[in-house]
Design a protein around this motif. Structure first.
Motif, short mmCIF file in Angstrom:
data_model
loop_
_atom_site.label_atom_id
_atom_site.label_comp_id
_atom_site.label_asym_id
_atom_site.label_seq_id
_atom_site.Cartn_x
_atom_site.Cartn_y
_atom_site.Cartn_z
N ARG A 2 72.48 25.74 41.72
CA ARG A 2 72.68 24.15 41.82
C ARG A 2 72.46 23.85 40.50
NH1 ARG A 2 67.82 21.92 44.47
NH2 ARG A 2 66.32 22.83 42.81
N ARG A 3 73.72 23.91 39.93
CA ARG A 3 73.98 23.53 39.22
C ARG A 3 74.77 21.70 38.50
NH1 ARG A 3 77.33 28.20 36.84
NH2 ARG A 3 75.20 28.47 36.89
N ALA A 4 74.38 20.98 37.42
CA ALA A 4 74.99 19.79 37.37
C ALA A 4 74.96 19.46 36.29
CB ALA A 4 73.72 18.71 37.94
N VAL A 5 75.93 19.03 36.24
CA VAL A 5 76.74 18.30 34.32
C VAL A 5 75.33 16.96 34.84
CG1 VAL A 5 78.67 17.81 32.86
CG2 VAL A 5 78.64 19.33 34.33
N CYS A 6 75.17 16.34 33.31
CA CYS A 6 75.08 14.96 32.95
C CYS A 6 76.60 14.64 31.59
CB CYS A 6 73.47 14.75 32.31
SG CYS A 6 72.55 14.86 33.89
#
Length: 161
Positions: A2-6
């Motif tokens: 699970r990868r997210a971008v801020c």
């Protein structure tokens, strides 16, 4: 994974940004802080300076990395194999703009946006306000990491005398 971008310009990074990044780091296996290269704007700090500051102040999270990008955010997300954006919301006015962006990003590339309400102690903080207060010698030490505070003093506050 699970990868997210801020994403953001982070000119400079504030404690409000760090609050969102830290909270996201507890929800995702990896968080990529995406520093936007906006050639139509001249920042106070160079992209390289912002990246270095961000890397230093996010090192404690362990699962956060910092990268720069230009162009469409959804293209950056695809390149990073991230299907989620994490955005902090300070006020209703943020939501109006961010909702439109979230809907466009979903339509363009099926990238979801997770809105995180800002901790109330950071709800009034913005990079622009921090720079303005620092320029006039105001105490911004409670609102930015110490290394950012030092960098702002060096960049904005003229020497006495």
């Amino acid at each position: 994974m699970r990868r997210a971008v801020c994403p953001g310009s982070f000119d400079p990074v504030t404690n409000g940004h760090l609050d969102i990044i830290g909270r996201a780091s507890r929800l995702f296996d990896e968080v990529i802080v995406g520093v936007l290269i906006n050639q139509s704007k001249t920042g106070l700090f160079t992209i390289e300076e912002r990246i270095e500051m961000l890397r230093e102040v996010t090192a404690r999270f362990g699962n956060v990395r910092v990268e720069s990008f230009r162009g469409l955010l959804v293209d950056f997300c695809r390149a990073q194999e991230a299907a989620v954006l994490v955005k902090g919301l300070r006020a209703v006015s943020d939501f109006d703009y961010e909702l439109q962006m979230a809907q466009m990003n979903l339509g363009l590339a099926s990238v979801e946006t997770l809105f995180m309400p800002t901790n109330p102690q950071y709800s009034f903080i913005s990079s622009s306000l921090i720079k303005d207060v620092a320029k006039w010698g105001g105490d911004i030490s409670a609102h930015v990491p110490e290394l950012v505070h030092t960098a702002l003093r060096q960049r904005l506050v003229p020497p006495a005398g």
